[in-house]
Design a protein around this motif. Structure first.
Motif, mmCIF file in Angstrom:
data_model
loop_
_atom_site.group_PDB
_atom_site.id
_atom_site.type_symbol
_atom_site.label_atom_id
_atom_site.label_comp_id
_atom_site.label_asym_id
_atom_site.label_seq_id
_atom_site.Cartn_x
_atom_site.Cartn_y
_atom_site.Cartn_z
ATOM 1 N N GLY A 178 -1.340 1.661 5.410
ATOM 2 C CA GLY A 178 -2.372 1.053 4.682
ATOM 3 C C GLY A 178 -2.661 -0.550 4.834
ATOM 4 O O GLY A 178 -3.850 -0.736 4.702
ATOM 5 N N ALA A 179 -1.726 -1.349 5.192
ATOM 6 C CA ALA A 179 -1.967 -2.822 5.587
ATOM 7 C C ALA A 179 -2.710 -2.951 6.896
ATOM 8 O O ALA A 179 -3.842 -3.792 6.727
ATOM 9 C CB ALA A 179 -0.707 -3.598 5.727
ATOM 10 N N THR A 180 -2.537 -2.004 7.788
ATOM 11 C CA THR A 180 -3.225 -2.150 8.952
ATOM 12 C C THR A 180 -4.709 -1.663 8.867
ATOM 13 O O THR A 180 -5.621 -2.512 9.358
ATOM 14 C CB THR A 180 -2.426 -1.136 9.987
ATOM 15 N N ILE A 181 -4.862 -0.472 8.109
ATOM 16 C CA ILE A 181 -6.331 -0.214 8.064
ATOM 17 C C ILE A 181 -7.112 -1.256 7.123
ATOM 18 O O ILE A 181 -8.401 -1.573 7.420
ATOM 19 C CB ILE A 181 -6.362 1.177 7.447
ATOM 20 N N ALA A 182 -6.471 -1.671 6.155
ATOM 21 C CA ALA A 182 -7.195 -2.890 5.344
ATOM 22 C C ALA A 182 -7.626 -4.150 6.317
ATOM 23 O O ALA A 182 -8.476 -4.516 6.041
ATOM 24 C CB ALA A 182 -6.249 -3.341 4.286
ATOM 25 N N LYS A 183 -6.709 -4.547 6.872
ATOM 26 C CA LYS A 183 -7.042 -5.607 7.946
ATOM 27 C C LYS A 183 -8.137 -5.350 9.034
ATOM 28 O O LYS A 183 -8.799 -6.291 9.438
ATOM 29 C CB LYS A 183 -5.762 -6.244 8.415
ATOM 30 N N HIS A 184 -7.924 -3.965 9.552
ATOM 31 C CA HIS A 184 -8.992 -3.445 10.467
ATOM 32 C C HIS A 184 -10.145 -3.766 9.994
ATOM 33 O O HIS A 184 -11.313 -4.097 10.481
ATOM 34 C CB HIS A 184 -8.450 -2.200 11.115
ATOM 35 N N VAL A 185 -10.336 -3.117 8.597
ATOM 36 C CA VAL A 185 -11.765 -3.194 7.908
ATOM 37 C C VAL A 185 -12.253 -4.521 7.935
ATOM 38 O O VAL A 185 -13.178 -4.832 7.924
ATOM 39 C CB VAL A 185 -11.579 -2.509 6.808
ATOM 40 N N GLU A 186 -11.233 -5.459 7.400
ATOM 41 C CA GLU A 186 -11.725 -6.961 7.281
ATOM 42 C C GLU A 186 -12.380 -7.585 8.358
ATOM 43 O O GLU A 186 -13.148 -8.220 8.268
ATOM 44 C CB GLU A 186 -10.260 -7.854 6.682
ATOM 45 N N GLN A 187 -11.506 -7.250 9.477
ATOM 46 C CA GLN A 187 -12.355 -7.875 10.697
ATOM 47 C C GLN A 187 -13.272 -7.111 11.319
ATOM 48 O O GLN A 187 -14.111 -7.737 12.182
ATOM 49 C CB GLN A 187 -10.956 -7.863 11.849
ATOM 50 N N LEU A 188 -13.352 -5.791 11.422
ATOM 51 C CA LEU A 188 -14.570 -4.868 11.738
ATOM 52 C C LEU A 188 -15.798 -5.374 11.304
ATOM 53 O O LEU A 188 -16.687 -5.388 11.747
ATOM 54 C CB LEU A 188 -14.209 -3.505 11.476
ATOM 55 N N LEU A 203 -17.583 3.884 5.814
ATOM 56 C CA LEU A 203 -16.649 3.999 7.232
ATOM 57 C C LEU A 203 -15.594 5.159 6.685
ATOM 58 O O LEU A 203 -14.748 5.268 5.734
ATOM 59 C CB LEU A 203 -15.455 2.733 7.167
ATOM 60 N N LEU A 204 -15.748 6.252 7.439
ATOM 61 C CA LEU A 204 -15.200 7.353 7.313
ATOM 62 C C LEU A 204 -14.584 7.978 8.291
ATOM 63 O O LEU A 204 -14.928 8.207 9.422
ATOM 64 C CB LEU A 204 -16.261 8.444 6.908
ATOM 65 N N SER A 205 -12.989 8.232 7.801
ATOM 66 C CA SER A 205 -12.163 8.814 9.300
ATOM 67 C C SER A 205 -12.281 10.147 9.423
ATOM 68 O O SER A 205 -12.449 10.869 8.508
ATOM 69 C CB SER A 205 -10.818 8.133 9.149
ATOM 70 N N VAL A 206 -12.013 10.515 10.638
ATOM 71 C CA VAL A 206 -11.929 12.156 11.123
ATOM 72 C C VAL A 206 -10.783 12.028 12.212
ATOM 73 O O VAL A 206 -10.380 11.117 12.799
ATOM 74 C CB VAL A 206 -13.314 12.419 11.827
ATOM 75 N N GLN A 207 -10.485 13.348 12.403
ATOM 76 C CA GLN A 207 -9.339 13.428 13.495
ATOM 77 C C GLN A 207 -10.322 13.267 14.819
ATOM 78 O O GLN A 207 -11.197 13.763 15.010
ATOM 79 C CB GLN A 207 -9.098 14.966 13.550
ATOM 80 N N GLY A 208 -9.457 12.389 15.956
ATOM 81 C CA GLY A 208 -9.931 12.431 17.154
ATOM 82 C C GLY A 208 -8.767 12.768 18.111
ATOM 83 O O GLY A 208 -7.862 13.225 17.805
ATOM 84 N N ALA A 232 -9.468 5.765 17.202
ATOM 85 C CA ALA A 232 -8.089 5.191 16.506
ATOM 86 C C ALA A 232 -8.260 3.877 15.930
ATOM 87 O O ALA A 232 -7.379 3.249 15.781
ATOM 88 C CB ALA A 232 -7.130 5.096 17.850
ATOM 89 N N THR A 233 -9.077 3.674 15.259
ATOM 90 C CA THR A 233 -9.411 2.388 14.634
ATOM 91 C C THR A 233 -8.891 2.489 13.272
ATOM 92 O O THR A 233 -8.212 1.450 12.505
ATOM 93 C CB THR A 233 -10.730 1.810 14.279
ATOM 94 N N ALA A 234 -8.797 3.632 12.454
ATOM 95 C CA ALA A 234 -8.032 4.020 11.217
ATOM 96 C C ALA A 234 -6.657 4.571 11.511
ATOM 97 O O ALA A 234 -6.575 5.632 11.285
ATOM 98 C CB ALA A 234 -8.965 5.105 10.401
ATOM 99 N N CYS A 235 -5.811 3.578 12.354
ATOM 100 C CA CYS A 235 -4.706 4.057 12.757
ATOM 101 C C CYS A 235 -4.680 5.041 13.902
ATOM 102 O O CYS A 235 -5.582 4.884 14.850
ATOM 103 C CB CYS A 235 -3.380 4.340 11.757
ATOM 104 N N MET A 236 -4.306 6.358 13.486
ATOM 105 C CA MET A 236 -4.467 7.432 14.545
ATOM 106 C C MET A 236 -5.918 8.082 14.568
ATOM 107 O O MET A 236 -6.271 8.907 15.522
ATOM 108 C CB MET A 236 -3.356 8.464 14.506
ATOM 109 N N GLN A 237 -6.481 8.072 13.395
ATOM 110 C CA GLN A 237 -7.820 8.638 13.334
ATOM 111 C C GLN A 237 -9.015 7.850 13.805
ATOM 112 O O GLN A 237 -8.883 6.628 13.925
ATOM 113 C CB GLN A 237 -8.050 9.096 11.939
#
Length: 358
Positions: free
Chosen positions: A152-162, A271-276, A343-348
């Motif tokens: 959760g923290a990682t995706i939130a910070k990725h969004v903040e910087q993306l 910003l919508l995540s999918v399997q990759g 892989a920007t939404a952790c593994m997704q």
């Protein structure tokens, strides 16, 4: 060499690269253990960083024969585990902005895009009450508290910087943010620390009620399995949906994309995540399934049981794969599909969309 297996493994090594298994925070130190893969860099030259600075102690090249199953084609996969230690005495506060940043890089260190491989952990002293293991399991498939917090923290910070990196817009510039499929608040609990404008919605009434009790920095609304939602046209200018479309068959997907178009304003971002490929590497997904998804565009693999206890419709929540070409083509009915970031939404993977003007 099986080219399909190799492509999946290389994607994980390139776009995710490393993963912490354990992070322990005490008053004296912070220790991190996990694994780190490299394709072109000499593993001896990898740098292990905390808030951009090298760890005090790094024990690398530990045996990791278990990683030969998911990463057999990656050099040095059998010796890719590590242990790091950072001493806290006499150092600046590591959680100065509420989070620590952990990264593994090549010898030149971090740069403006390095946030995409960084993992973030929120200050344990500031964490709101946590959901139960059962509530967490309905979100991530296991009642693992550390994985819940770290993801959760990682995706939130990725969004903040993306957002400023890709759109020249800080998170603070968005007036109304929707966490679509908030579950147990994995993202909302951290996103609401970065913005006061977060609304979380979900079909899991128990998790929505728990979020409303424990996360006062955001508002939460329980929604039905199918649209419409109770929101007005153009209610949101940013939508984040983590692992929602990975569980909806095509007719339900289309209905929800139409609803997201209705409740977003012109030029809103989604910003919508999918399997990759990266997630396929970790889950051991047979390449044949990805080939079939590539052929069909969307592949419904079957029922997912994680929400069986809280949904009346046992067939609603599914396991679904998409091909990039399908996303770029079909989702363009409702939005401008700008990019798919691996892989920007952790593994997704993270699909970037913009709402067109009417």
């Amino acid at each position: 060499m099986n080219i399909y297996h190799a492509d999946i493994q290389i994607a994980a090594a390139r776009h995710l690269g490393w993963m912490p298994d354990s992070i322990v925070v005490t008053d004296d130190d912070i220790t991190v253990s996990g694994w780190a893969l490299s394709i072109w860099d000499d593993p001896a030259q990898l740098r292990f960083l905390i808030n951009g600075a090298d760890f005090d102690q790094v024990d690398r090249a530990r045996a990791s024969t278990d990683l030969l199953t998911p990463f057999a084609h990656i050099p040095h996969a059998s010796t890719s585990r590590f242990f790091c230690r950072h001493l806290r005495a006499g150092r600046p506060e590591l959680f100065a902005d509420g989070f620590i940043r952990l990264n593994v890089t090549g010898p030149f260190g971090e740069h403006r895009l390095s946030y995409r491989t960084a993992w973030y952990l929120a200050d344990p002293a500031r964490e709101p009450a946590m959901p139960s293991p059962e509530q967490i399991e309905r979100v991530i498939g296991a009642g693992n508290l550390q994985a819940f917090r770290l993801g959760g923290a990682t995706i939130a910070k990725h969004v903040e910087q993306l957002l400023p990196e890709r759109f020249d817009r800080p998170l603070a510039s968005f007036e109304s943010i929707l966490d679509w499929g908030c579950g147990a608040g994995r993202l909302s609990r951290y996103l609401s620390q970065l913005s006061p404008a977060v609304t979380g919605i979900d079909i899991d009434a128990d998790n929505v009620a728990a979020c409303a009790r424990t996360l006062p920095g955001a508002r939460f609304v329980h929604i039905d399995l199918m649209p419409p939602t109770p929101f007005a046209d153009g209610a949101f200018d940013l939508v984040i949906g983590l692992s929602v479309l990975t569980h909806l068959d095509e007719p339900v997907q289309d209905a929800w994309l139409e609803e997201l178009r209705r409740i977003t304003r012109p030029d809103a971002l989604l910003l919508l995540s999918v399997q990759g490929l990266t997630q396929m590497a970790f889950y051991g997904t047979p390449p044949e399934l990805n080939l079939e998804a590539h052929r069909r565009g969307i592949l419904d693999v079957g029922v997912n049981n994680q929400l069986q206890a809280v949904l009346d419709d046992a067939e609603y929540y599914r396991n679904v794969m998409h091909s990039p070409d399908y996303i770029m083509s079909r989702w363009a009915r409702w939005f401008d599909v700008l990019d798919i970031l691996p892989a920007t939404a952790c593994m997704q993977d993270l699909v970037l969309l913009r709402r067109r003007a009417d």
